[in-house]
Design a protein around this motif. Structure first.
Motif, PDB file in Angstrom:
ATOM      1  N   HIS A 111       0.846  -1.192   0.000  1.00 37.40           N
ATOM      2  CA  HIS A 111       0.000   0.000   0.000  1.00 37.40           C
ATOM      3  C   HIS A 111       0.884   1.246   0.000  1.00 37.40           C
ATOM      4  O   HIS A 111       2.022   1.223   0.465  1.00 37.40           O
ATOM      5  N   ILE A 112       0.357   2.354  -0.499  1.00 36.07           N
ATOM      6  CA  ILE A 112       1.121   3.593  -0.657  1.00 36.07           C
ATOM      7  C   ILE A 112       1.682   4.082   0.684  1.00 36.07           C
ATOM      8  O   ILE A 112       2.863   4.437   0.757  1.00 36.07           O
ATOM      9  N   PRO A 113       0.900   4.132   1.774  1.00 32.11           N
ATOM     10  CA  PRO A 113       1.497   4.588   3.037  1.00 32.11           C
ATOM     11  C   PRO A 113       2.641   3.692   3.510  1.00 32.11           C
ATOM     12  O   PRO A 113       3.650   4.175   4.031  1.00 32.11           O
ATOM     13  N   LYS A 114       2.488   2.383   3.314  1.00 32.95           N
ATOM     14  CA  LYS A 114       3.549   1.472   3.720  1.00 32.95           C
ATOM     15  C   LYS A 114       4.796   1.680   2.848  1.00 32.95           C
ATOM     16  O   LYS A 114       5.929   1.694   3.348  1.00 32.95           O
ATOM     17  N   ALA A 115       4.608   1.852   1.539  1.00 33.32           N
ATOM     18  CA  ALA A 115       5.740   2.104   0.637  1.00 33.32           C
ATOM     19  C   ALA A 115       6.410   3.442   0.989  1.00 33.32           C
ATOM     20  O   ALA A 115       7.640   3.569   0.939  1.00 33.32           O
ATOM     21  N   ALA A 116       5.589   4.437   1.363  1.00 26.68           N
ATOM     22  CA  ALA A 116       6.147   5.742   1.748  1.00 26.68           C
ATOM     23  C   ALA A 116       6.949   5.621   3.041  1.00 26.68           C
ATOM     24  O   ALA A 116       8.019   6.249   3.180  1.00 26.68           O
ATOM     25  N   ASN A 117       6.469   4.840   3.990  1.00 31.76           N
ATOM     26  CA  ASN A 117       7.228   4.628   5.225  1.00 31.76           C
ATOM     27  C   ASN A 117       8.577   3.966   4.928  1.00 31.76           C
ATOM     28  O   ASN A 117       9.603   4.339   5.503  1.00 31.76           O
ATOM     29  N   TRP A 118       8.567   2.976   4.049  1.00 27.80           N
ATOM     30  CA  TRP A 118       9.820   2.335   3.661  1.00 27.80           C
ATOM     31  C   TRP A 118      10.744   3.342   2.974  1.00 27.80           C
ATOM     32  O   TRP A 118      11.965   3.328   3.190  1.00 27.80           O
ATOM     33  N   ALA A 119      10.194   4.209   2.148  1.00 22.83           N
ATOM     34  CA  ALA A 119      11.003   5.206   1.445  1.00 22.83           C
ATOM     35  C   ALA A 119      11.643   6.177   2.439  1.00 22.83           C
ATOM     36  O   ALA A 119      12.837   6.484   2.343  1.00 22.83           O
ATOM     37  N   VAL A 120      10.846   6.649   3.400  1.00 22.16           N
ATOM     38  CA  VAL A 120      11.379   7.583   4.392  1.00 22.16           C
ATOM     39  C   VAL A 120      12.420   6.905   5.270  1.00 22.16           C
ATOM     40  O   VAL A 120      13.497   7.467   5.555  1.00 22.16           O
ATOM     41  N   GLY A 121      12.148   5.690   5.701  1.00 26.87           N
ATOM     42  CA  GLY A 121      13.117   4.960   6.521  1.00 26.87           C
ATOM     43  C   GLY A 121      14.422   4.717   5.779  1.00 26.87           C
ATOM     44  O   GLY A 121      15.516   4.873   6.336  1.00 26.87           O
ATOM     45  N   THR A 122      14.300   4.342   4.512  1.00 25.33           N
ATOM     46  CA  THR A 122      15.506   4.131   3.709  1.00 25.33           C
ATOM     47  C   THR A 122      16.258   5.436   3.510  1.00 25.33           C
ATOM     48  O   THR A 122      17.497   5.462   3.553  1.00 25.33           O
ATOM     49  N   PHE A 123      15.530   6.529   3.281  1.00 25.24           N
ATOM     50  CA  PHE A 123      16.176   7.839   3.131  1.00 25.24           C
ATOM     51  C   PHE A 123      16.992   8.182   4.381  1.00 25.24           C
ATOM     52  O   PHE A 123      18.154   8.564   4.292  1.00 25.24           O
ATOM     53  N   VAL A 124      16.380   8.024   5.560  1.00 25.56           N
ATOM     54  CA  VAL A 124      17.059   8.383   6.808  1.00 25.56           C
ATOM     55  C   VAL A 124      18.273   7.483   7.019  1.00 25.56           C
ATOM     56  O   VAL A 124      19.381   7.967   7.308  1.00 25.56           O
ATOM     57  N   PHE A 125      18.091   6.181   6.871  1.00 27.87           N
ATOM     58  CA  PHE A 125      19.191   5.246   7.112  1.00 27.87           C
ATOM     59  C   PHE A 125      20.327   5.456   6.110  1.00 27.87           C
ATOM     60  O   PHE A 125      21.505   5.521   6.487  1.00 27.87           O
ATOM     61  N   ALA A 126      19.996   5.563   4.825  1.00 27.23           N
ATOM     62  CA  ALA A 126      21.034   5.712   3.799  1.00 27.23           C
ATOM     63  C   ALA A 126      21.769   7.043   3.962  1.00 27.23           C
ATOM     64  O   ALA A 126      22.998   7.104   3.818  1.00 27.23           O
ATOM     65  N   SER A 127      21.043   8.111   4.274  1.00 25.94           N
ATOM     66  CA  SER A 127      21.690   9.419   4.451  1.00 25.94           C
ATOM     67  C   SER A 127      22.636   9.394   5.645  1.00 25.94           C
ATOM     68  O   SER A 127      23.787   9.844   5.548  1.00 25.94           O
TER      69      SER A 127
END
Length: 193
Positions: A111-127
């Motif tokens: 679902h879009i909210p779940k995919a967005a959460n993964w995107a934000v988490g990946t952004f924070v971790f990768a950065s």
């Protein structure tokens, strides 16, 4: 009368405390500190802190609080955050990683909210990970540069010492040749014809 002579004498200059040593030769060389933007060589570890007087207790300083830290942050800092070292690269890596992970999760049926959460988490971790790794590389590079400067300085001093040794040898050989020539000239001038 003995008291008068003691009063009129100049006070003796203070010597370093017992156990204190002179700073090493590499600390006296300010060239390496100038290269790496340090204002001066590090202070002597055996010296008392400034303002401590003759006791070792020193003066009490206030412990900084979270409020003091927040007061030091300005809005202009956020406008210039991309100018700090490693920030731009890590933010771009985080954005790319977050976009990729969010897109993959969305394509796989999340679902879009779940995919967005993964995107934000990946952004924070990768950065964060890329930022720390970049700082680590910069520290290593600075250490290697400092070592290279020290090696170059040492090689330069060794070459200069070798040149000075060759100069002394040449000078000694020339003086020996001049001395022999003078002796030969003296011997030849006493010939009877």
């Amino acid at each position: 009368m003995a008291d008068d002579t003691r009063d009129s004498q100049q006070p003796a200059p203070q010597e370093p405390p017992p156990g204190a040593t002179a700073s090493p030769d590499h600390a006296k060389n300010s060239k390496t500190y100038e290269v790496f933007n340090a204002p001066s060589p590090p202070p002597n570890a055996n010296a008392l802190p400034a303002g401590s007087g003759l006791n070792t207790a020193g003066s009490r300083q206030e412990i900084p609080t979270l409020g003091d830290a927040i007061k030091t942050v300005r809005l202009g800092d956020f406008a210039q955050v991309h100018m700090y070292p490693c920030v731009r690269e890590s933010l771009l890596t985080g954005i790319g990683g977050g976009f990729a992970m969010g897109g993959v999760r969305a394509l796989l049926g999340a679902h879009i909210p779940k995919a967005a959460n993964w995107a934000v988490g990946t952004f924070v971790f990768a950065s964060f990970a890329n930022y720390e790794f970049c700082l680590y590389r910069r520290r290593l590079e600075k250490q290697y540069m400092k070592r290279a400067v020290e090696i170059i300085d040492r090689k330069k001093m060794e070459k200069e010492a070798e040149r000075e040794k060759i100069r002394k040898e040449r000078r000694a050989a020339k003086e020996e040749a001049d001395r022999k020539a003078e002796e030969a000239a003296k011997r030849s001038s006493w010939k009877f014809w």
